[in-house]
Write an enzyme that holds these catalytic residues in place. Structure first.
Site, PDB file in Angstrom:
ATOM      1  N   LYS A  58       0.881  -1.114   0.036  1.00 55.83           N
ATOM      2  CA  LYS A  58      -0.004  -0.135  -0.075  1.00 55.83           C
ATOM      3  C   LYS A  58       0.998   1.332   0.002  1.00 55.83           C
ATOM      4  O   LYS A  58       1.816   1.457   1.117  1.00 55.83           O
ATOM      5  CB  LYS A  58      -0.829  -0.084   1.295  1.00 55.83           C
ATOM      6  CG  LYS A  58      -2.287   0.272   0.946  1.00 55.83           C
ATOM      7  CD  LYS A  58      -2.893  -0.084   2.441  1.00 55.83           C
ATOM      8  CE  LYS A  58      -4.422   0.339   2.344  1.00 55.83           C
ATOM      9  NZ  LYS A  58      -5.144   0.218   3.628  1.00 55.83           N
TER      10      LYS A  58
HETATM   11  C1  E4P Z   1      -7.843   1.420   3.659  1.00 54.59           C
HETATM   12  O1  E4P Z   1      -7.334   0.588   3.104  1.00 54.59           O
HETATM   13  C2  E4P Z   1      -8.166   1.851   4.913  1.00 54.59           C
HETATM   14  O2  E4P Z   1      -7.562   0.838   5.851  1.00 54.59           O
HETATM   15  C3  E4P Z   1      -9.381   2.078   5.784  1.00 54.59           C
HETATM   16  O3  E4P Z   1     -10.515   1.834   5.064  1.00 54.59           O
HETATM   17  C4  E4P Z   1      -9.377   3.445   6.385  1.00 54.59           C
HETATM   18  O4  E4P Z   1     -10.704   3.346   7.030  1.00 54.59           O
HETATM   19  P1  E4P Z   1     -10.998   4.467   8.041  1.00 54.59           P
HETATM   20  O5  E4P Z   1     -11.185   5.952   7.770  1.00 54.59           O
HETATM   21  O6  E4P Z   1     -12.141   4.257   8.824  1.00 54.59           O
HETATM   22  O7  E4P Z   1      -9.637   4.620   9.106  1.00 54.59           O
END
Ligand code: E4P
Length: 217
Positions: free
Chosen positions: A83
């Site tokens: 990522k």
């Molecule tokens: C995506 O890959 C992230 O890990 C995640 O969806 C972030 O979500 P949040 O806004 O609830 O932290």
């Protein structure tokens, strides 16, 4: 639609993976921090449980360091997707890594332009953050449907991961908007099964069956 779990909690991953509904997992530094475990150890364990793509996020933000870290993360298991945050250095890293066939998920996408750039740079996955966009009073689902249209227009292969999902409706609307994948926190996943009318229906069926059995004796 593919379902990913948005967590680094191994117990929750096993629980939902046993249902046969989990196609992958996404983690991020905040989710890893919650588990209070070694980063490498927990990612390797997740990658051994779930067959599909497991996103592990870089913790450096400068091009050279990001690429170095991504190469290392990609060696932890065959199904690791790295990522990479949506920045100028991140785009450059995605471009380099795609040439090395290291899979990437471009994270923290909040506009069509960002998604288009990530797809053009060669990201395998792009992650628009629905909940965080809604938090700003904007429309996260609209971003998913716009990205879907743009990727279709130019025939990009990147898959859209609807991320930052906070409600059942987010998931349903992401599916309607054409997201390839939804990454779902365990707390929301657990709510997807249930409906008050299902519970009421089971209660009534049980009650009627008990009456039937009593009468039958
Ligand atoms: C995506 O890959 C992230 O890990 C995640 O969806 C972030 O979500 P949040 O806004 O609830 O932290």
């Amino acid at each position: 639609m593919k379902f990913f779990l948005d967590t680094a909690n191994v117990e929750q991953i096993k629980r939902f993976n046993d249902l046969g509904l989990v196609d992958g997992v996404t983690t991020n530094p905040s989710l890893i921090n919650k588990e209070k475990r070694d980063f490498k150890e927990v990612v390797k364990e997740i990658a051994s449980i779930v067959d599909g793509p497991i996103s592990a996020e870089v913790t450096h933000y400068e091009y050279e360091e990001m690429v170095k870290e991504a190469r290392e993360l990609s060696k932890w298991a065959d199904n690791i997707v790295v990522k990479i945050p949506m920045t100028e250095d991140g785009l450059r890293a995605i471009n380099t890594l795609s040439k090395e066939r290291i899979k990437t998920n471009c994270t923290l996408i909040f506009s069509v332009a960002q998604g288009l750039l990530a797809a053009k740079a060669g990201a395998n996955y792009i992650s628009p953050f629905i909940g965080r966009i809604d938090d700003m009073g904007e429309d996260g689902i609209r971003l998913v449907s716009d990205l879907h249209e743009v990727l279709f227009n130019y025939d990009y292969d990147s898959e859209i991961i609807a991320a930052s999902i906070r409600t059942n409706k987010h998931l349903e609307n992401a599916a309607l908007a054409g997201a390839d994948i939804a990454t779902i926190p365990p707390s929301i996943f657990a709510k997807l099964f249930s409906h008050p009318l299902t519970d009421k229906g089971i209660y009534l069926f049980q009650k009627d069956w008990e009456e039937f059995e009593k009468r039958d004796k």
